[in-house]
Design a protein around this motif. Structure first.
Motif, PDB file in Angstrom:
ATOM      1  N   LYS A   1      -4.187  17.009  -4.797  1.00  0.00           N
ATOM      2  CA  LYS A   1      -4.742  15.683  -5.069  1.00  0.00           C
ATOM      3  C   LYS A   1      -4.159  14.675  -4.096  1.00  0.00           C
ATOM      4  O   LYS A   1      -2.975  14.741  -3.749  1.00  0.00           O
ATOM      5  CB  LYS A   1      -4.412  15.233  -6.500  1.00  0.00           C
ATOM      6  N   PHE A   2      -5.025  13.773  -3.665  1.00  0.00           N
ATOM      7  CA  PHE A   2      -4.605  12.660  -2.825  1.00  0.00           C
ATOM      8  C   PHE A   2      -4.792  11.372  -3.607  1.00  0.00           C
ATOM      9  O   PHE A   2      -5.854  11.117  -4.171  1.00  0.00           O
ATOM     10  CB  PHE A   2      -5.428  12.590  -1.544  1.00  0.00           C
ATOM     11  N   GLY A   3      -3.743  10.562  -3.653  1.00  0.00           N
ATOM     12  CA  GLY A   3      -3.807   9.312  -4.385  1.00  0.00           C
ATOM     13  C   GLY A   3      -3.395   8.136  -3.533  1.00  0.00           C
ATOM     14  O   GLY A   3      -2.661   8.278  -2.546  1.00  0.00           O
ATOM     15  N   ALA A   4      -3.865   6.962  -3.900  1.00  0.00           N
ATOM     16  CA  ALA A   4      -3.533   5.730  -3.179  1.00  0.00           C
ATOM     17  C   ALA A   4      -3.419   4.584  -4.164  1.00  0.00           C
ATOM     18  O   ALA A   4      -4.129   4.545  -5.174  1.00  0.00           O
ATOM     19  CB  ALA A   4      -4.588   5.421  -2.125  1.00  0.00           C
ATOM     20  N   THR A   5      -2.512   3.649  -3.844  1.00  0.00           N
ATOM     21  CA  THR A   5      -2.290   2.477  -4.688  1.00  0.00           C
ATOM     22  C   THR A   5      -2.185   1.240  -3.805  1.00  0.00           C
ATOM     23  O   THR A   5      -1.441   1.237  -2.826  1.00  0.00           O
ATOM     24  CB  THR A   5      -1.004   2.619  -5.517  1.00  0.00           C
ATOM     25  N   TYR A   6      -2.937   0.205  -4.172  1.00  0.00           N
ATOM     26  CA  TYR A   6      -2.873  -1.071  -3.463  1.00  0.00           C
ATOM     27  C   TYR A   6      -2.467  -2.152  -4.455  1.00  0.00           C
ATOM     28  O   TYR A   6      -3.039  -2.267  -5.551  1.00  0.00           O
ATOM     29  CB  TYR A   6      -4.221  -1.435  -2.840  1.00  0.00           C
ATOM     30  N   VAL A   7      -1.480  -2.949  -4.086  1.00  0.00           N
ATOM     31  CA  VAL A   7      -1.020  -4.075  -4.900  1.00  0.00           C
ATOM     32  C   VAL A   7      -1.231  -5.352  -4.100  1.00  0.00           C
ATOM     33  O   VAL A   7      -0.778  -5.457  -2.958  1.00  0.00           O
ATOM     34  CB  VAL A   7       0.467  -3.924  -5.281  1.00  0.00           C
ATOM     35  N   GLY A   8      -1.918  -6.307  -4.696  1.00  0.00           N
ATOM     36  CA  GLY A   8      -2.301  -7.520  -3.988  1.00  0.00           C
ATOM     37  C   GLY A   8      -1.200  -8.549  -3.853  1.00  0.00           C
ATOM     38  O   GLY A   8      -0.017  -8.267  -4.012  1.00  0.00           O
ATOM     39  N   LEU A   9      -1.604  -9.792  -3.579  1.00  0.00           N
ATOM     40  CA  LEU A   9      -0.674 -10.879  -3.280  1.00  0.00           C
ATOM     41  C   LEU A   9      -0.542 -11.887  -4.409  1.00  0.00           C
ATOM     42  O   LEU A   9       0.276 -12.793  -4.322  1.00  0.00           O
ATOM     43  CB  LEU A   9      -1.138 -11.610  -2.013  1.00  0.00           C
ATOM     44  N   GLN A  10      -1.349 -11.744  -5.463  1.00  0.00           N
ATOM     45  CA  GLN A  10      -1.344 -12.721  -6.545  1.00  0.00           C
ATOM     46  C   GLN A  10      -0.242 -12.368  -7.546  1.00  0.00           C
ATOM     47  O   GLN A  10      -0.425 -11.541  -8.430  1.00  0.00           O
ATOM     48  CB  GLN A  10      -2.711 -12.742  -7.249  1.00  0.00           C
ATOM     49  N   GLN A  11       0.895 -13.008  -7.425  1.00  0.00           N
ATOM     50  CA  GLN A  11       2.039 -12.717  -8.281  1.00  0.00           C
ATOM     51  C   GLN A  11       2.150 -13.766  -9.380  1.00  0.00           C
ATOM     52  O   GLN A  11       2.364 -14.945  -9.121  1.00  0.00           O
ATOM     53  CB  GLN A  11       3.332 -12.669  -7.472  1.00  0.00           C
ATOM     54  N   GLN A  12       2.011 -13.318 -10.633  1.00  0.00           N
ATOM     55  CA  GLN A  12       2.083 -14.229 -11.773  1.00  0.00           C
ATOM     56  C   GLN A  12       3.456 -14.231 -12.425  1.00  0.00           C
ATOM     57  O   GLN A  12       3.817 -15.179 -13.116  1.00  0.00           O
ATOM     58  CB  GLN A  12       1.005 -13.848 -12.798  1.00  0.00           C
TER      59      GLN A  12
ATOM     60  N   PHE B   1       0.832  -1.199   0.000  1.00  0.00           N
ATOM     61  CA  PHE B   1       0.000   0.000   0.000  1.00  0.00           C
ATOM     62  C   PHE B   1       0.869   1.252   0.000  1.00  0.00           C
ATOM     63  O   PHE B   1       1.827   1.361   0.768  1.00  0.00           O
ATOM     64  CB  PHE B   1      -0.916  -0.004   1.231  1.00  0.00           C
ATOM     65  N   GLN B   2       0.517   2.190  -0.880  1.00  0.00           N
ATOM     66  CA  GLN B   2       1.252   3.438  -1.007  1.00  0.00           C
ATOM     67  C   GLN B   2       0.270   4.585  -1.171  1.00  0.00           C
ATOM     68  O   GLN B   2      -0.762   4.453  -1.836  1.00  0.00           O
ATOM     69  CB  GLN B   2       2.189   3.394  -2.226  1.00  0.00           C
ATOM     70  N   ILE B   3       0.595   5.734  -0.570  1.00  0.00           N
ATOM     71  CA  ILE B   3      -0.233   6.929  -0.726  1.00  0.00           C
ATOM     72  C   ILE B   3       0.605   8.026  -1.367  1.00  0.00           C
ATOM     73  O   ILE B   3       1.843   7.993  -1.347  1.00  0.00           O
ATOM     74  CB  ILE B   3      -0.820   7.412   0.609  1.00  0.00           C
ATOM     75  N   ASN B   4      -0.090   9.006  -1.944  1.00  0.00           N
ATOM     76  CA  ASN B   4       0.572  10.080  -2.665  1.00  0.00           C
ATOM     77  C   ASN B   4      -0.147  11.397  -2.420  1.00  0.00           C
ATOM     78  O   ASN B   4      -1.376  11.460  -2.452  1.00  0.00           O
ATOM     79  CB  ASN B   4       0.618   9.752  -4.162  1.00  0.00           C
ATOM     80  N   HIS B   5       0.617  12.450  -2.152  1.00  0.00           N
ATOM     81  CA  HIS B   5       0.089  13.807  -2.045  1.00  0.00           C
ATOM     82  C   HIS B   5       0.744  14.645  -3.142  1.00  0.00           C
ATOM     83  O   HIS B   5       1.973  14.609  -3.296  1.00  0.00           O
ATOM     84  CB  HIS B   5       0.399  14.424  -0.677  1.00  0.00           C
ATOM     85  N   SER B   6      -0.045  15.392  -3.883  1.00  0.00           N
ATOM     86  CA  SER B   6       0.520  16.211  -4.956  1.00  0.00           C
ATOM     87  C   SER B   6      -0.158  17.577  -4.991  1.00  0.00           C
ATOM     88  O   SER B   6      -1.354  17.697  -4.748  1.00  0.00           O
ATOM     89  CB  SER B   6       0.372  15.526  -6.315  1.00  0.00           C
ATOM     90  N   ILE B   7       0.643  18.571  -5.294  1.00  0.00           N
ATOM     91  CA  ILE B   7       0.162  19.950  -5.422  1.00  0.00           C
ATOM     92  C   ILE B   7       0.620  20.486  -6.769  1.00  0.00           C
ATOM     93  O   ILE B   7       1.797  20.360  -7.131  1.00  0.00           O
ATOM     94  CB  ILE B   7       0.689  20.840  -4.284  1.00  0.00           C
ATOM     95  N   THR B   8      -0.298  21.084  -7.508  1.00  0.00           N
ATOM     96  CA  THR B   8       0.011  21.649  -8.821  1.00  0.00           C
ATOM     97  C   THR B   8      -0.412  23.109  -8.856  1.00  0.00           C
ATOM     98  O   THR B   8      -1.528  23.447  -8.445  1.00  0.00           O
ATOM     99  CB  THR B   8      -0.716  20.879  -9.940  1.00  0.00           C
TER     100      THR B   8
END
Length: 310
Positions: A75-86, A58-65
């Protein structure tokens, strides 16, 4: 299957992206990907971004333009990466999105329900209203990829867009494919219209040539070259034979590993030039970015400064 395709020796392997070394050709949408990747992403004003890893998934992001050209704000952003690795580069599911200070939301969900099947769902909400959405499914066979996309489908008003893609590896160095776009609805002439395109990609050890043409007279051609030196370059040609309008663009990328620096530049036939310089301030997790753009015909220019932490 051997990791070295087509019976090549290790020293004869192409230096292009590893996707071209496998039997599967990738998706039709990515025919021009290698050329597009070295285009500079030009911006104007000031950009600040702070990336924070909460966990390995899990990662979050704050950005100002701050800009007079593009929408400004936070802007507030978030990214989730699961456990299923192919594979080492493919992990599912992936959920990412961002929201601005006005509540406008962009969201993406990518998941693989089967090793050969990947689905992407994209949605956009603005002013509390669902502005657009689309769902794409890619099926990857041994030497082909078939995709279907449904965008803004409305069952009540019987409207929407459906796009089908197919890309086949027909030889060691040649991919051929086609695209069929169908748009239907009350606002469409005769309530339905269709358009098809034909695409190809021919690649060598350190280059690739790709193109897409359709019967309306439009043509999109790209050439990309990558060598063992720090320089990569590409040429793009977009032409419409019906309107007799064409634009060509030359772009390049220089990677200076010892200086922790990347430089991207472009110049087109409309006398527009642009460049982006990215400097990584190691060992600190800081990145400094400079952007510039000049239109020689209109005597206008844009200048941008960016700073990223994390």
């Amino acid at each position: 299957m051997s990791s070295i395709p087509f019976g090549q020796k290790a020293e004869d392997q192409p230096v292009l992206d590893q996707t071209l070394l496998s039997q599967n050709p990738g998706t039709f949408e990515d025919l021009h990907k290698k050329t597009k990747e070295i285009f500079p992403i030009i911006f104007e004003g000031f950009k600040f971004s702070l990336n924070k890893m909460i966990s390995t998934h899990f990662q979050i992001n704050h950005s100002i333009t701050m800009s007079s050209v593009t929408p400004s704000g936070y802007k507030f952003g978030a990214t989730y990466v699961g456990l299923q690795q192919q594979s080492p580069s493919e992990v599912y599911p992936i959920i990412l999105g961002d929201v601005d200070q006005n509540g406008n939301l962009n969201a993406n969900i990518i998941h693989s329900f089967h090793p050969n099947l990947r689905t992407r769902l994209v949605g956009q909400i603005a002013d509390g209203i669902l502005q657009g959405y689309q769902m794409t499914s890619d099926y990857k066979g041994r030497d082909y990829t078939a995709s279907i996309t449904a965008a803004n489908t409305d069952i009540i008003s019987n409207s929407g867009i459906v796009i089908g893609h197919y890309l086949q590896r027909v030889s060691k160095r040649l991919d051929l494919g086609c695209e069929l776009l169908v748009q239907y609805g009350k606002n469409v002439p005769n309530n339905r219209m269709a358009l098809y395109s034909i695409g190809w990609r021919y690649f060598g050890n350190d280059w690739q040539f790709s193109g897409v043409v359709n019967p309306l007279g439009s043509m999109h051609l790209c050439y990309y070259h990558q060598s063992k030196s720090p320089i990569q370059f590409g040429v793009e040609l977009e032409s419409n034979l019906r309107t007799m309008d064409s634009t060509s663009t030359f772009c390049y990328q220089v990677d200076l590993a010892k200086a922790n620096m990347t430089f991207k530049g472009m110049v087109d036939s409309n006398w527009q030039t642009g460049a982006v310089l990215e400097k990584r301030l190691l060992p600190l997790p800081f990145t400094f970015v400079l952007s510039g753009f000049l239109n020689h015909v209109k005597s206008s220019y844009k200048f941008g400064i960016g700073f990223t932490i994390g």
